[in-house]
Design a protein around this motif. Structure first.
Motif, PDB file in Angstrom:
ATOM      1  N   ILE A   1      16.324  31.689  83.683  1.00  0.00           N
ATOM      2  CA  ILE A   1      16.378  31.608  82.227  1.00  0.00           C
ATOM      3  C   ILE A   1      16.687  31.512  81.210  1.00  0.00           C
ATOM      4  CG2 ILE A   1      15.874  33.535  79.892  1.00  0.00           C
ATOM      5  CD1 ILE A   1      13.545  33.134  82.492  1.00  0.00           C
ATOM      6  N   PRO A   2      17.395  31.004  80.515  1.00  0.00           N
ATOM      7  CA  PRO A   2      18.520  29.825  79.696  1.00  0.00           C
ATOM      8  C   PRO A   2      19.254  31.264  78.833  1.00  0.00           C
ATOM      9  CG  PRO A   2      16.833  28.913  79.034  1.00  0.00           C
ATOM     10  CD  PRO A   2      16.039  29.847  79.986  1.00  0.00           C
ATOM     11  N   SER A   3      20.222  31.221  78.459  1.00  0.00           N
ATOM     12  CA  SER A   3      20.762  32.265  77.849  1.00  0.00           C
ATOM     13  C   SER A   3      21.719  31.511  76.327  1.00  0.00           C
ATOM     14  CB  SER A   3      22.020  32.819  78.250  1.00  0.00           C
ATOM     15  OG  SER A   3      23.482  32.446  77.947  1.00  0.00           O
ATOM     16  N   GLY A   4      22.280  30.434  75.870  1.00  0.00           N
ATOM     17  CA  GLY A   4      22.041  30.157  74.854  1.00  0.00           C
ATOM     18  C   GLY A   4      23.671  29.409  74.552  1.00  0.00           C
ATOM     19  N   PHE A   5      24.791  29.995  75.738  1.00  0.00           N
ATOM     20  CA  PHE A   5      25.390  30.041  75.853  1.00  0.00           C
ATOM     21  C   PHE A   5      26.203  29.662  76.935  1.00  0.00           C
ATOM     22  CE2 PHE A   5      24.912  34.694  77.062  1.00  0.00           C
ATOM     23  CZ  PHE A   5      26.223  34.468  78.180  1.00  0.00           C
ATOM     24  N   ALA A   6      27.482  29.353  76.978  1.00  0.00           N
ATOM     25  CA  ALA A   6      28.859  28.614  77.345  1.00  0.00           C
ATOM     26  C   ALA A   6      30.032  29.586  77.833  1.00  0.00           C
ATOM     27  CB  ALA A   6      28.403  27.525  77.951  1.00  0.00           C
ATOM     28  N   LEU A   7      30.798  29.205  78.555  1.00  0.00           N
ATOM     29  CA  LEU A   7      31.926  29.914  78.968  1.00  0.00           C
ATOM     30  C   LEU A   7      33.066  29.256  79.539  1.00  0.00           C
ATOM     31  CD1 LEU A   7      30.902  33.720  80.593  1.00  0.00           C
ATOM     32  CD2 LEU A   7      31.290  33.290  78.018  1.00  0.00           C
ATOM     33  N   GLU A   8      33.909  29.376  78.780  1.00  0.00           N
ATOM     34  CA  GLU A   8      35.411  29.594  79.785  1.00  0.00           C
ATOM     35  C   GLU A   8      36.490  30.528  79.780  1.00  0.00           C
ATOM     36  OE1 GLU A   8      39.603  27.026  78.286  1.00  0.00           O
ATOM     37  OE2 GLU A   8      37.783  26.946  77.310  1.00  0.00           O
ATOM     38  N   LEU A   9      36.024  31.107  81.439  1.00  0.00           N
ATOM     39  CA  LEU A   9      36.668  32.343  81.668  1.00  0.00           C
ATOM     40  C   LEU A   9      38.057  31.463  82.201  1.00  0.00           C
ATOM     41  CD1 LEU A   9      34.520  33.921  83.508  1.00  0.00           C
ATOM     42  CD2 LEU A   9      34.211  34.601  82.256  1.00  0.00           C
ATOM     43  N   PRO A  10      38.984  32.566  81.993  1.00  0.00           N
ATOM     44  CA  PRO A  10      40.285  32.455  82.348  1.00  0.00           C
ATOM     45  C   PRO A  10      40.366  32.379  83.893  1.00  0.00           C
ATOM     46  CG  PRO A  10      40.601  34.019  80.904  1.00  0.00           C
ATOM     47  CD  PRO A  10      39.248  33.997  81.523  1.00  0.00           C
ATOM     48  N   GLU A  11      41.462  31.765  83.837  1.00  0.00           N
ATOM     49  CA  GLU A  11      42.022  31.008  85.489  1.00  0.00           C
ATOM     50  C   GLU A  11      42.264  32.474  86.441  1.00  0.00           C
ATOM     51  OE1 GLU A  11      45.070  29.259  88.150  1.00  0.00           O
ATOM     52  OE2 GLU A  11      44.477  27.887  86.818  1.00  0.00           O
ATOM     53  N   GLY A  12      41.210  32.644  86.954  1.00  0.00           N
ATOM     54  CA  GLY A  12      41.609  34.568  88.310  1.00  0.00           C
ATOM     55  C   GLY A  12      40.408  35.340  87.177  1.00  0.00           C
ATOM     56  N   TYR A  13      39.437  34.921  87.451  1.00  0.00           N
ATOM     57  CA  TYR A  13      38.978  35.476  87.093  1.00  0.00           C
ATOM     58  C   TYR A  13      37.101  34.924  87.136  1.00  0.00           C
ATOM     59  CZ  TYR A  13      41.373  38.293  83.897  1.00  0.00           C
ATOM     60  OH  TYR A  13      42.777  39.352  84.063  1.00  0.00           O
ATOM     61  N   GLU A  14      36.185  36.438  86.993  1.00  0.00           N
ATOM     62  CA  GLU A  14      34.458  35.370  87.532  1.00  0.00           C
ATOM     63  C   GLU A  14      33.772  36.439  86.536  1.00  0.00           C
ATOM     64  OE1 GLU A  14      32.513  36.283  91.117  1.00  0.00           O
ATOM     65  OE2 GLU A  14      33.417  38.430  91.382  1.00  0.00           O
TER      66      GLU A  14
END
Length: 148
Positions: free
Chosen positions: A46-59
């Motif tokens: 199921i798609p959410s319709g968004f993408a993320l750019e997480l900071p390095e060191g995070y999930e």
């Protein structure tokens, strides 16, 4: 508060939102053009319709919603699902229907929770043996039984 960059890939997408002031997870909603039926014992992406750019060191961890699990036996088969900091694609949720009835997912339905967590990188040190503990090698239901 940690800032995470987010891109709405679909104008109809709902961005993640905390339902209450002290919620650990943000609700993730389905972003689909037509309803999707998940038959018993099957999965759907199921798609959410968004993408993320997480900071390095995070999930980001995707987790089941307790209400869906309780009422409809809907869960995530790979829980918690991990979104790595270097992933830039659309966030999608794998849902599984553990129930006996088909389950309908519609646009805007809250389908999962997302928790952003710090991740510590590790470096393994190979040794000849590990230190001992009271628990030792006991696992898989071993704790709390009084067995050593």
């Amino acid at each position: 508060m940690l800032k995470v960059k987010i891109v709405r890939l679909n104008k109809q997408a709902s961005l993640p939102v905390y339902a209450t002031a002290h919620a650990a997870g943000m609700d993730i909603s389905a972003c689909i053009e037509a309803p999707i039926t998940i038959q018993p014992s099957t999965t759907a992406l199921i798609p959410s319709g968004f993408a993320l750019e997480l900071p390095e060191g995070y999930e980001a961890q995707l987790r089941p919603r307790s209400g869906l699990a309780l009422r409809s036996m809907i869960s995530l088969p790979n829980t918690p699902a991990t979104i790595d900091a270097d992933y830039r694609g659309e966030v999608k949720v794998i849902l599984i229907n553990y129930g006996k009835e088909p389950f309908l997912v519609s646009h805007g339905d809250r389908i999962a929770q997302m928790v952003v967590a710090k991740v510590e990188a590790v470096r393994f040190e190979e040794v000849e043996e590990l230190g001992s503990t009271v628990r030792g090698e006991g696992g898989f239901g071993h704790t709390g039984t009084g067995r050593q």
